[in-house]
Structure formats: C-alpha cells, structure tokens
Design an enzyme around this catalytic site. Structure first.
Site, PDB file in Angstrom:
ATOM      1  N   HIS A   8      55.166  57.370  39.692  1.00 47.55           N
ATOM      2  CA  HIS A   8      55.182  56.094  38.594  1.00 47.55           C
ATOM      3  C   HIS A   8      54.987  56.705  37.364  1.00 47.55           C
ATOM      4  O   HIS A   8      55.949  56.500  36.278  1.00 47.55           O
ATOM      5  CB  HIS A   8      54.231  55.040  38.925  1.00 47.55           C
TER       6      HIS A   8
ATOM      7  N   ASN B 297      50.673  51.701  37.981  1.00 46.53           N
ATOM      8  CA  ASN B 297      49.498  51.582  37.463  1.00 46.53           C
ATOM      9  C   ASN B 297      49.287  50.111  37.644  1.00 46.53           C
ATOM     10  O   ASN B 297      48.025  49.792  37.401  1.00 46.53           O
ATOM     11  CB  ASN B 297      49.218  51.977  35.828  1.00 46.53           C
ATOM     12  N   HIS B 298      50.077  49.263  37.594  1.00 48.50           N
ATOM     13  CA  HIS B 298      49.797  47.695  37.712  1.00 48.50           C
ATOM     14  C   HIS B 298      49.498  47.241  39.087  1.00 48.50           C
ATOM     15  O   HIS B 298      48.823  46.110  39.316  1.00 48.50           O
ATOM     16  CB  HIS B 298      51.098  46.747  37.225  1.00 48.50           C
TER      17      HIS B 298
ATOM     18  N   ASP C 129      52.901  41.726  37.587  1.00 47.90           N
ATOM     19  CA  ASP C 129      52.318  41.582  36.179  1.00 47.90           C
ATOM     20  C   ASP C 129      53.431  41.168  35.029  1.00 47.90           C
ATOM     21  O   ASP C 129      54.628  41.604  35.131  1.00 47.90           O
ATOM     22  CB  ASP C 129      51.558  42.678  35.532  1.00 47.90           C
ATOM     23  N   ARG C 130      53.109  40.304  34.318  1.00 49.16           N
ATOM     24  CA  ARG C 130      53.922  39.758  33.071  1.00 49.16           C
ATOM     25  C   ARG C 130      54.968  38.982  33.445  1.00 49.16           C
ATOM     26  O   ARG C 130      55.139  37.749  32.771  1.00 49.16           O
ATOM     27  CB  ARG C 130      54.159  40.923  32.176  1.00 49.16           C
TER      28      ARG C 130
ATOM     29  N   HIS D 233      58.234  44.245  37.094  1.00 46.20           N
ATOM     30  CA  HIS D 233      57.186  43.518  36.539  1.00 46.20           C
ATOM     31  C   HIS D 233      57.557  41.857  36.757  1.00 46.20           C
ATOM     32  O   HIS D 233      57.816  41.111  35.890  1.00 46.20           O
ATOM     33  CB  HIS D 233      57.353  43.710  35.024  1.00 46.20           C
TER      34      HIS D 233
ATOM     35  N   ASP E 195      55.077  49.505  39.665  1.00 50.40           N
ATOM     36  CA  ASP E 195      54.768  48.414  38.914  1.00 50.40           C
ATOM     37  C   ASP E 195      55.933  46.994  39.093  1.00 50.40           C
ATOM     38  O   ASP E 195      56.768  46.697  38.286  1.00 50.40           O
ATOM     39  CB  ASP E 195      55.322  48.744  37.207  1.00 50.40           C
TER      40      ASP E 195
ATOM     41  N   ASP F  14      60.411  50.189  36.807  1.00 44.87           N
ATOM     42  CA  ASP F  14      59.363  48.881  36.829  1.00 44.87           C
ATOM     43  C   ASP F  14      60.306  47.618  36.910  1.00 44.87           C
ATOM     44  O   ASP F  14      61.318  47.583  36.414  1.00 44.87           O
ATOM     45  CB  ASP F  14      58.782  48.667  35.510  1.00 44.87           C
TER      46      ASP F  14
ATOM     47  N   ARG G 147      46.734  55.270  25.972  1.00 40.99           N
ATOM     48  CA  ARG G 147      46.480  54.174  26.682  1.00 40.99           C
ATOM     49  C   ARG G 147      45.071  53.979  27.367  1.00 40.99           C
ATOM     50  O   ARG G 147      44.587  53.046  27.806  1.00 40.99           O
ATOM     51  CB  ARG G 147      47.444  54.499  28.035  1.00 40.99           C
TER      52      ARG G 147
ATOM     53  N   HIS H  62      57.461  53.674  33.976  1.00 47.00           N
ATOM     54  CA  HIS H  62      55.996  53.347  33.265  1.00 47.00           C
ATOM     55  C   HIS H  62      56.354  53.187  31.665  1.00 47.00           C
ATOM     56  O   HIS H  62      55.619  52.452  31.397  1.00 47.00           O
ATOM     57  CB  HIS H  62      55.056  54.730  33.456  1.00 47.00           C
TER      58      HIS H  62
END
Lengths: 307, 365
Positions: free
Chosen positions: A160, A110-111, A81-82, A52, A78, A50, A207, A234
């Site tokens: 992932h 998944n993002h 995001d964030r 991010h 990923d 990841d 989740r 992940h």
C-alpha cells in the site's frame, strides 16, 4: 446463493443487515487467515489503488477492466474512509474474495485500522447507517487479517505505502505477525504509511508515520529482492498513475474526483504475461438524486446535537 | 523544566486520553467555549454588514494593519501557472515564513500596549492560524488557533467583549475567513484530517456556528433553504452560513449537497435555525474541543493554562529543536533508524518509551 444476492444489493448501494455483515466478516476472516503476509499472484493481473468508499467508481473500475469473472485483481488497500459508501465498497470486495478467492487479492492500507477509521469517516458512516458501531467492529476484525503485500510472478512487489528501513527482503515481511491493529512504528506500519520522494536517504515523513524513501532505497530493494517494480498506492495522482525512479516504482490511484473535489482521473495497471504494463484511465461517475441506486440511509446519529 | 507560570512559549501538551479527561473538565476549556459562545450570541440576528459602531481602535488596527499585512504576504508569493500537481503549492511555505518572521513586529505595531512577553505568547497562535507549513494543509484546529489569538487579545485587554464582540465576528473573523479562502484556493491547501463526505466541511467549522446564530432569529429563512440555489445566491454575502454553502457548491459541482455533504443535508432537516445554533455549540464542543486528533496540536500558554496533571512537555532545548518532528509524532527511539538526525533525544520523551504507544500523536493522511 446468498452471496450473489448480497453482491446484487451492494452494487445498488442498498442496506445490508447487521447479521449479514457479521456472517460475511466471519467467513472472510477464515479465508484471509490462510493467506500469507505476501501473497503470490500470477499474471495477467490488474493492480488497483485507493478506493475510499467511492462505490460507483469501484463499479466503473470493474466495468472498464474486465470484471472479476474474467480478470485477476490486486487491490492495494484504502477501501474505506471519506467516501459515502465505504462499507458497501469493502463488503463488495470481500464478497468477491469469498466467491473468487484466487481472482482477487486484498492488501491492507493505512486506513484499514481502528484508529484511522475512527478519525477519517468510516466509523461515522457506520454510526449514521446503523445507529451503532457493531458493523464497524466486525469490519475492523477483518482488516486485521488482510495481507501486507503481494508478489506478481516473482517480479513485481505490491504494497500500500512503500518501503521500511526495517525491511530488506520480502522474506522479512513474511515473518511479521500481521494479525493485529497496525502498530505506530516498525516494519508493518511503514509498509502501509511510507511515501517515495526525491530524497537522498530515509527521511522523516510529514504524515507522522512511516518514512520517506528515495531512488537509492528503491534500487537497493529491487536489487536485493530481484524484482523490477514496486507497485503502491497511498498518494493521489492527478493523472491516475505515476512512475518514478526510472520505472522502478509506480503509484496507482483508483478514486476519481477524490472526495468530490480533486478533479483527478483514476487508473488501474494491468500486468501482462510478458510483464508489459498497460494503464487504464477512468473518470468519476456521479450519483444522481432520485435515479437508480440513490439510496440514502436514514439513521442520523450525528443529529443528536440538533435535537 | 519550566514552570507554567513562567512559560516562555506556548506548548502542546495533550497526548493521551487521560490528558483529554483533564482537559475536558478544565476551566480553560470552559472559558474558551464561553468566549466562542459569547461571540456567537452577539451576532444573533445580525447580517454580515451590521457591524457595531463606533468601531474601536483595536478592531480597526487588527483589520487594517495586521490582517491587511497578512493579505499582502500572499501577494508576495504567487504560484506559477505551470505546476501540474494538485498537491499543496510549496509557495505557501514562503507565505508562512513571512507571517512567522514578521509576527512579532506586526503584533507590536498593531497593539502597542502589549508587553514583549504577551506578544510572544500571542504570536504562536497567530502563526498557527493559517495552516501547517510542512503538510500544506488546514483544518478546524488551525481555525481554533485564530480564535485563541482573539481570546488572548481579549484577556490582555486589547478587546472588550462588551464593545467589540460583534465586530470581532463580523469584521475580524470574516476578514480572516476571506484570507483563508484565498489561501485555500491559491495554494491548494489540503483539508487537514478530512473526514471526506462525513465531515461538516473540508476546512471550517466556526462560520457555520456563527452563521447559524446570525440566522437564529430570522423570520423567513429556514435551514432547508440551503437547498435552494437562488436563496443561497441571494444571501451568501449576508450570512456566513449561506456563504459557506455557496463556497462548497462552487467547489463540489458534480453532485448535490446530499452526496458530498450528508451532514449539512441532515442539519437542513432541523426545523429552526435556533436549534441549529444550539447544536453547533454542542457539536463544536464535542467534535473539535474534545477530540484528541485535533487537540493534540493545541497550544497552552499564559492565557490558556494547561490543566494540572497533563503529560509533561518535553524539556530541554533539544526538545524545541525537534519540535516539528515531535509534533509529527515521529519517535526518536526508533532503533534501526540510526542517525536520528544526530541530535540528542529529549529526555522526557525518551523516558516515556515504555508507554509511547499511547503517547504518539495520531498520524495524518
């Protein structure tokens, strides 16, 4: 060359025009469209977890692991995001993909979906940086074309999240119609959402998507597909990576000091020609105010509340 | 099928964007928002210490019986030092079980005037106020549950807005916040649904909202003051907003606020606290009360009525047994997942298979 200029701007965290993003996204879709759901990759190769939106840390990652000029990479998803620089991180990766198509494989996390990026920051980032959502939409179109997995030397399966009760063989993954928003259930969803844990059998995931799987499921998958390792991301790992199930599965995490608060180190995993595993650990670099590339965009859409 | 007027336990109902339309237009939402606004208005110009005297029995009991007991539950469940994992500490689940199993008895002891029915209604919100047991996380949705708890107590006549509103914020909410800080740091609660740097805060919203109102009439302090470490230090115990900034700075030490909290940085550019305060109400309304990912976990009850026309709750007892799984949005019609815990699928849920795509709760990461 235009792409080199863009790469140079991105590395400095500088603004890319909406038109330029559109052109990049269109080109990368054309390229990604031709790739299989599960891409074949040769060794030696470096597997990354990841990101991010931690652009500065992504630059460190390339720095510490040889760089895209000399090294082959698999990114496990990923990208967004964030973090502060989701857009720049993702665009840098697709620029590299366009420039060195055989040297970089991008797997969907998944993002990389519309629904999740609307909740977890990427959408907000774009609204703040551009004042409208166009760039977010262009990127989401690209997300739909990212691979679901990769196979290294027919020996290491990269994904992932993890396994799916709907998937016994890698061949079955190849049959998925991947060019869509990630569904809420089924094989494609599980590959991006599932987690390994010490469980006896397939279990519900806290989740709310994907499943939790254990040693039995991993052994079965390795055996059926004649591979020796599942490499996935992940989940944050304090030490950057974590092997489980007698080395049959590894989690690789490449976002150091995740969200500025987790205090973790990051790792990448290099697979040599003899399939030996070498981990490289790295720490976070901190953006400094008023130094170097501290460009903070100025569009402030969230501020409407306070006018 | 339960009729709302005889609702036995609070239920989650909001699942679709259509549900959200009904919710947004509902008097329930308006009443809840007005409650929050009234609390906020009441602390305008107040420092944390400036409570309203005399303090009512209900406030005192809430502080000394209810919240003190919750605090004690934390002490009963220490975290061993040797755990290396960053992930949420599982001892949190034991704390949670303690709150859950004692909630009715605690509520009866704290508020003897309540009926059994009222106690049951309130206990859901009390239990949900501390985070999620399975995921070991916490976010503004859990915080909202505590506000709903206070709202319910007010509806049931335990608190009076006229005499208690200042103290509901400055005594009760601050005590709750302090307990949450302990839980967050002791059990390493994950921020639920965190937007990362793009959110207001990893865990909380309301202390910023109440905090901005506290400062709305201040003569010298400006929103820009949050960048001045000395000012933050001097006022962190006097005003909730500065307390929050101080907490964030203590956690995120490696970069300045503008990097890890661009939204707070943006807000610091607003000229007056009164504008920040107004904006916080608008933002809370839009980003918390109107967002499906949060409101899909909102409980409706006797005192927070579900608007007509919203997706029906899953009926039957099986639905309740499966509540946790349903809450997590896991489908019980997953064909290849044979045993499905061996329990019958709730009928309303199964019937919605055709449009289940829009009826799944948004997953967590």
């Amino acid at each position: 060359m235009q792409i080199d200029r863009t790469i140079s701007l991105l590395k400095q965290g500088k603004h890319i025009t909406e038109d330029a993003v559109y052109a990049l996204c269109l080109k990368s879709q054309e390229l990604l469209m031709t790739e299989a759901n599960v891409t074949h990759v040769d060794t030696p190769v470096t597997i990354c977890g990841d990101i991010h939106g931690q652009l500065h840390d992504l630059l460190t990652l390339f720095d510490k692991s040889g760089g895209v000029e000399k090294t082959r990479y698999v990114f496990l998803g990923d990208f967004v995001d964030r973090g502060f620089y989701s857009l720049e991180s993702f665009l840098l990766l697709i620029c590299y993909k366009l420039k060195y198509p055989d040297r970089i494989t991008l797997i969907r996390g998944n993002h990389e979906t519309r629904q999740i990026t609307k909740v977890y920051g990427f959408y907000d980032e774009i609204m703040r940086k551009y004042g409208n959502s166009n760039v977010w939409r262009y990127c989401c179109e690209v997300f739909d074309y990212l691979s679901l997995g990769a196979i290294i030397n027919n020996n290491i399966f990269c994904v992932h999240g993890g396994l799916s009760p709907d998937v016994n063989t890698i061949e079955e993954i190849r049959a998925i119609d991947r060019k869509q928003e990630v569904p809420h259930e089924g094989a494609m969803c599980d590959l991006l959402w599932s987690d390994p844990d010490d469980v006896e059998k397939w279990s519900l995931s806290p989740r709310g998507a994907g499943f939790v799987f254990g040693q039995n499921e991993v052994n079965q998958f390795l055996h059926t597909n004649k591979v020796e390792l599942i490499a996935r991301a992940h989940q944050l790992v304090m030490e950057g990576y974590k092997e489980m199930f007698d080395g049959g599965l590894v989690t690789v995490w490449s976002a150091p000091n995740y969200c500025y608060r987790c205090g973790n180190v990051a790792a990448v995993l290099r697979i040599e020609d003899d399939l030996q595993r070498n981990y490289t650990i790295f720490d976070a670099v901190q953006p400094q105010d008023g130094v170097g590339n501290a460009i903070i965009p100025t569009k402030k859409s969230q501020m409407d509340y306070f006018l | 099928m339960s009729d709302e007027s005889q609702l036995n336990v609070p239920e989650k109902r909001l699942l679709t964007e259509d549900d959200m339309k009904l919710w947004k237009a509902s008097t329930t939402k308006q009443d809840l928002l007005s409650f929050i606004e009234m609390l906020a208005q009441s602390v305008k110009g107040h420092e944390n210490e400036q409570i309203e005297k005399p303090v009512s029995q209900a406030i005192t009991s809430t502080e000394t019986i209810l919240l003190t007991s919750v605090e004690k539950f934390i002490e009963n469940h220490p975290v061993p030092d040797n755990t290396k994992s960053r992930f949420g500490k599982i001892e949190f689940r034991d704390f949670y079980d303690d709150v859950q199993s004692h909630s009715i008895e605690l509520l009866k002891e704290t508020y003897p005037s309540l009926t059994d029915f009222q106690t049951t209604q309130l206990s859901t919100y009390l239990i949900e106020s501390w985070g999620n047991k399975r995921r070991i996380d916490y976010g503004s949705g859990h915080e909202l549950n505590f506000l709903c708890f206070l709202y319910g107590l007010t509806q049931y006549g335990v608190f009076s807005l006229e005499t208690d509103s200042v103290n509901l914020v400055l005594i009760i909410f601050i005590k709750y916040l302090n307990i949450m800080r302990i839980l967050e740091s002791k059990y390493w609660l994950e921020p639920a649904g965190s937007h990362g740097v793009w959110g207001l805060d990893d865990y909380h919203f309301l202390p910023f909202l109440f905090g901005a109102f506290q400062l709305a009439t201040h003569k010298h302090l400006k929103p820009m003051s949050i960048h001045n470490d000395e000012v933050v230090d001097m006022f962190k115990d006097k005003y909730l907003y500065f307390g929050c900034i101080s907490f964030i700075n203590s956690i995120k030490t490696s970069a300045s606020l503008r990097w890890h909290s661009p939204m707070l940085d943006d807000i610091s550019g607003v000229k007056k606290w009164s504008k920040v305060a107004e904006g916080m109400i608008k933002m809370y309304n839009a980003e918390v009360l109107s967002k499906l990912p949060i409101m899909q976990h909102f409980y409706f009850s006797d005192f927070l009525k579900c608007p007509d026309g919203v997706t029906l709750p899953h009926d039957s007892k099986e639905g309740n047994i499966h509540d946790e799984e349903l809450e997590e949005g896991l489908s019980h019609v997953h064909n290849t997942y044979g045993d499905c815990c061996g329990i019958k699928v709730p009928s309303a849920f199964a019937a919605s298979e055709a449009n289940k795509k829009t009826q799944r709760r948004i997953p967590f990461d």
